[in-house]
Write an enzyme that holds these catalytic residues in place. Structure first.
Site, PDB file in Angstrom:
ATOM      1  N   GLN A  21      12.871  78.265  17.148  1.00 18.63           N
ATOM      2  CA  GLN A  21      11.437  78.314  17.428  1.00 18.63           C
ATOM      3  C   GLN A  21      10.714  76.974  17.540  1.00 18.63           C
ATOM      4  OE1 GLN A  21       7.283  80.188  15.623  1.00 18.63           O
ATOM      5  NE2 GLN A  21       9.173  80.915  14.763  1.00 18.63           N
ATOM      6  N   ASP A  77      28.716  72.744  28.151  1.00 14.73           N
ATOM      7  CA  ASP A  77      29.483  72.570  26.919  1.00 14.73           C
ATOM      8  C   ASP A  77      29.536  71.093  26.575  1.00 14.73           C
ATOM      9  OD1 ASP A  77      31.227  72.480  24.831  1.00 14.73           O
ATOM     10  OD2 ASP A  77      32.818  73.625  25.808  1.00 14.73           O
ATOM     11  N   VAL A 141      16.842  73.622   7.870  1.00 12.29           N
ATOM     12  CA  VAL A 141      15.544  74.200   7.447  1.00 12.29           C
ATOM     13  C   VAL A 141      15.060  75.234   8.451  1.00 12.29           C
ATOM     14  CG1 VAL A 141      13.097  73.616   7.149  1.00 12.29           C
ATOM     15  CG2 VAL A 141      14.834  72.190   6.085  1.00 12.29           C
ATOM     16  N   GLU A 143      11.609  78.127   9.065  1.00 14.12           N
ATOM     17  CA  GLU A 143      10.162  78.276   8.859  1.00 14.12           C
ATOM     18  C   GLU A 143       9.728  78.349   7.384  1.00 14.12           C
ATOM     19  OE1 GLU A 143       7.392  78.562  11.027  1.00 14.12           O
ATOM     20  OE2 GLU A 143       6.259  78.686   9.168  1.00 14.12           O
ATOM     21  N   ASP A 172       7.427  76.082  12.073  1.00 14.18           N
ATOM     22  CA  ASP A 172       8.115  76.003  13.367  1.00 14.18           C
ATOM     23  C   ASP A 172       7.146  75.659  14.494  1.00 14.18           C
ATOM     24  OD1 ASP A 172      10.657  76.511  12.493  1.00 14.18           O
ATOM     25  OD2 ASP A 172      10.550  78.658  12.813  1.00 14.18           O
ATOM     26  N   GLY A 250     -13.233  75.238   3.019  1.00 11.41           N
ATOM     27  CA  GLY A 250     -14.276  74.252   3.274  1.00 11.41           C
ATOM     28  C   GLY A 250     -15.396  74.337   2.248  1.00 11.41           C
ATOM     29  N   GLY A 251     -16.493  73.700   2.541  1.00 14.20           N
ATOM     30  CA  GLY A 251     -17.596  73.633   1.584  1.00 14.20           C
ATOM     31  C   GLY A 251     -18.513  74.849   1.593  1.00 14.20           C
TER      32      GLY A 251
HETATM   33  C1  LIG Z   1      17.665  75.722  12.799  1.00 14.71           C
HETATM   34  C2  LIG Z   1      18.971  75.363  12.145  1.00 14.71           C
HETATM   35  C3  LIG Z   1      18.904  75.679  10.636  1.00 14.71           C
HETATM   36  C4  LIG Z   1      20.069  76.208  12.805  1.00 14.71           C
HETATM   37  O1  LIG Z   1      21.326  75.829  12.330  1.00 14.71           O
HETATM   38  P1  LIG Z   1      22.678  76.321  13.061  1.00 14.71           P
HETATM   39  O2  LIG Z   1      22.479  77.634  13.694  1.00 14.71           O
HETATM   40  O3  LIG Z   1      23.758  76.229  12.043  1.00 14.71           O
HETATM   41  O4  LIG Z   1      22.866  75.303  14.287  1.00 14.71           O
HETATM   42  P2  LIG Z   1      23.076  73.708  14.278  1.00 14.71           P
HETATM   43  O5  LIG Z   1      21.801  73.050  14.585  1.00 14.71           O
HETATM   44  O6  LIG Z   1      23.783  73.300  13.024  1.00 14.71           O
HETATM   45  O7  LIG Z   1      24.015  73.400  15.550  1.00 14.71           O
HETATM   46  C5  LIG Z   1      24.982  74.256  15.962  1.00 14.71           C
HETATM   47  C6  LIG Z   1      26.238  73.602  16.514  1.00 14.71           C
HETATM   48  O8  LIG Z   1      26.244  74.001  17.893  1.00 14.71           O
HETATM   49  C7  LIG Z   1      26.628  72.926  18.682  1.00 14.71           C
HETATM   50  N1  LIG Z   1      26.063  73.053  20.014  1.00 14.71           N
HETATM   51  C8  LIG Z   1      24.770  73.245  20.328  1.00 14.71           C
HETATM   52  N2  LIG Z   1      24.622  73.272  21.659  1.00 14.71           N
HETATM   53  C9  LIG Z   1      25.854  73.095  22.194  1.00 14.71           C
HETATM   54  C10 LIG Z   1      26.359  73.050  23.519  1.00 14.71           C
HETATM   55  N3  LIG Z   1      25.547  73.178  24.565  1.00 14.71           N
HETATM   56  N4  LIG Z   1      27.673  72.868  23.681  1.00 14.71           N
HETATM   57  C11 LIG Z   1      28.505  72.738  22.640  1.00 14.71           C
HETATM   58  N5  LIG Z   1      28.103  72.762  21.349  1.00 14.71           N
HETATM   59  C12 LIG Z   1      26.773  72.951  21.150  1.00 14.71           C
HETATM   60  C13 LIG Z   1      26.081  71.729  17.943  1.00 14.71           C
HETATM   61  O9  LIG Z   1      26.721  70.569  18.382  1.00 14.71           O
HETATM   62  C14 LIG Z   1      26.379  72.091  16.500  1.00 14.71           C
HETATM   63  O10 LIG Z   1      27.744  71.826  16.251  1.00 14.71           O
HETATM   64  P3  LIG Z   1      28.280  70.881  15.029  1.00 14.71           P
HETATM   65  O11 LIG Z   1      27.750  71.489  13.768  1.00 14.71           O
HETATM   66  O12 LIG Z   1      29.763  71.002  15.165  1.00 14.71           O
HETATM   67  O13 LIG Z   1      27.782  69.521  15.227  1.00 14.71           O
HETATM   68  C15 LIG Z   1      19.291  73.859  12.345  1.00 14.71           C
HETATM   69  O14 LIG Z   1      19.475  73.632  13.719  1.00 14.71           O
HETATM   70  C16 LIG Z   1      18.203  72.939  11.812  1.00 14.71           C
HETATM   71  O15 LIG Z   1      18.058  72.719  10.621  1.00 14.71           O
HETATM   72  N6  LIG Z   1      17.436  72.333  12.733  1.00 14.71           N
HETATM   73  C17 LIG Z   1      16.411  71.349  12.420  1.00 14.71           C
HETATM   74  C18 LIG Z   1      15.188  71.974  11.831  1.00 14.71           C
HETATM   75  C19 LIG Z   1      14.593  73.038  12.701  1.00 14.71           C
HETATM   76  O16 LIG Z   1      14.240  72.824  13.832  1.00 14.71           O
HETATM   77  N7  LIG Z   1      14.452  74.211  12.093  1.00 14.71           N
HETATM   78  C20 LIG Z   1      13.636  75.248  12.679  1.00 14.71           C
HETATM   79  C21 LIG Z   1      14.307  76.070  13.630  1.00 14.71           C
HETATM   80  S1  LIG Z   1      13.078  77.146  14.287  1.00 14.71           S
END
Ligand SMILES: CC(C)(COP(=O)(O)OP(=O)(O)OC[C@H]1O[C@@H](n2cnc3c(N)ncnc32)[C@H](O)[C@@H]1OP(=O)(O)O)[C@@H](O)C(=O)NCCC(=O)NCCS
Length: 428
Positions: A21, A77, A141, A143, A172, A250-251
């Site tokens: 998001q 990819d 993290v 929301e 988010d 607010g106030g």
């Molecule tokens: C939101 C969140 C918790 C989700 O975590 P998640 O689902 O485990 O996903 P990740 O961000 O860890 O990334 C997923 C993996 O997909 C891979 N990936 C993503 N797009 C890719 C693509 N096009 N091709 C190949 N690999 C890809 C990434 O390289 C990562 O791999 P790695 O862990 O081996 O490096 C995390 O992304 C996060 O903390 N983000 C920052 C804070 C944030 O924006 N949070 C709010 C989200 S609304």
């Protein structure tokens, strides 16, 4: 084209590596303003939200479709060698790159900021992370984690209840908004310097920014009780800003009061603000004319210990009227108030449809759906809200018009595996 017809961000190309998001909120905004947003998604999978909270089998969820309008989708990819080479070309061809992966994910793909700068010194590289540098910088993290760590949850709810998260996605969408502002500012800076820069936004910081008034109250606590909070004058104040129920931040004191039908309608309530300037009018409406001159009620300071009593009296009146009747009576008297509107009421509200704040768009597999359009209205380049793309819908188109590839080169890219398997992705 006549330049006067241009969208505000027309000509800005965004390499959108965002998911879920926070990041998608940011890039959708840039798209509404006219940027060409190229959403890069993992072959065969795409943004995880395509499949989350699905209401229709096999169809992109509303979670995805409402956050990814005005974008094109390419599958790529980034862990495949040919995919990395293509990614490098896209970095060369874009002005802005946005990502909100877990900390270190883009570096692990082989594209740390130093390398991105080397490939394209004009690139503005924007990231959302849960936390800024410090003890939690490596944490993932979502929301509600941001609402809890940014000061919102500790200050939301009633004093005698647990901390609460709010329905507004301040962690988010709030961070996405902050990031979009940072990107546009960096674009403005690039106009003058010719150089890109790194833009980072931590969700904890964005929530805290939105909770600024609660840090204000934390400092006020050192000088005595917070007299507009419901704890005053009978309750205790601890060391930290407490939860203030529905008190105004607010106030001018305010509270949510019941309206006619509250017994069965969960939204038959209205927020009323007892702004000092209209106190005499409020006294007349609620049939307490004596409070206009009573020394316990006549001035804002005198009223502070009696706010609970005042809102009880207001509620005794509002309970006899619908929330819209209360609005119709109080608005002409300049008494600020707002009915508690349900999502159903907002979805059906004609004025929001007329302004494009609520928009119906048509989707090839979903059919018509409602989305929230651009809340920021530009007079010279209004937003044209479009549906979200299917996974990989624009692979060929992007290779041709962004990278200038011919048919044979496009075929070679497909054969290399950089984009995943043809058709399988688009049909998913
Ligand atoms: C939101 C969140 C918790 C989700 O975590 P998640 O689902 O485990 O996903 P990740 O961000 O860890 O990334 C997923 C993996 O997909 C891979 N990936 C993503 N797009 C890719 C693509 N096009 N091709 C190949 N690999 C890809 C990434 O390289 C990562 O791999 P790695 O862990 O081996 O490096 C995390 O992304 C996060 O903390 N983000 C920052 C804070 C944030 O924006 N949070 C709010 C989200 S609304």
């Amino acid at each position: 084209m006549d330049k006067r017809d241009m969208k505000a961000l027309e000509g800005v190309r965004v390499l959108d590596m965002t998911h879920v998001q926070s990041g998608p909120t940011c890039t959708q905004l840039l798209g509404w303003f006219g940027a060409d947003v190229i959403k890069v998604e993992r072959p065969g999978v795409g943004d995880a939200t395509r499949g989350q909270l699905r209401d229709l089998p096999g169809v992109d969820s509303l979670y995805f479709t409402m956050l990814n309008g005005n974008k094109r989708s390419i599958t790529l990819d980034t862990k495949n060698e040919a995919g990395k080479a293509l990614f490098k070309k896209l970095i060369e061809a874009c002005d802005v790159m946005v990502e909100n992966f877990a900390p270190g994910a883009i570096d692990r793909m082989g594209f740390p900021w130093e390398k991105i700068q080397e490939i394209n010194p004009r690139m503005i590289y924007a990231s959302v992370k849960g936390f800024g540098p410090g003890p939690y910088e490596d944490c993932k993290v979502y929301e509600n984690v941001a609402q809890c760590t940014g000061g919102s949850a500790s200050t939301t709810g009633f004093d005698d209840g647990p901390p609460l998260v709010t329905g507004a996605q301040i962690g988010d969408s709030g961070t996405g908004l902050h990031l979009a502002f940072g990107i546009v500012t960096a674009l403005f800076h690039r106009e003058k310097t010719g150089r890109g820069q790194r833009v980072t936004c931590a969700m904890q910081d964005s929530v805290l920014n939105l909770c600024r008034v609660k840090l204000r109250d934390q400092q006020r606590l050192a000088h005595g009780p917070l007299k507009e909070y419901p704890q005053y004058p009978h309750g205790e104040f601890g060391e930290a800003t407490p939860r203030s129920g529905n008190a105004s931040g607010g106030g001018q004191p305010g509270w949510i009061v019941k309206c006619k039908g509250w017994e069965t309608d969960p939204n038959a309530y209205i927020y009323v603000i007892t702004q000092a300037a209209v106190w005499p009018q409020i006294c007349d409406v609620i049939d307490r004319p004596e409070w206009k001159t009573d020394p316990d009620y006549a001035t804002p300071d005198a009223r502070l210990p009696h706010l609970a009593r005042i809102f009880e009296a207001i509620e005794a009146w509002t309970r006899t009227k619908t929330k819209f009747e209360v609005m119709d009576t109080l608005n002409p008297l300049n008494v600020p108030c707002g009915p508690i509107l349900s999502m159903k009421e907002l979805a059906e509200e004609p004025s929001l449809r007329a302004t494009g704040t609520v928009v119906e768009v048509d989707h090839p597999t979903r059919g018509k759906y409602l989305t929230v359009g651009n809340p920021v209205k530009l007079s010279a380049s209004p937003a044209d809200v479009q549906r979200s793309p299917l996974l990989g819908e624009h692979c060929d188109e992007i290779l041709k018009d962004v990278l200038g590839y011919g048919d044979d080169e496009v075929q070679d890219v497909w054969t290399s595996g950089a984009l995943g398997q043809p058709n399988v992705d688009a049909a998913e």
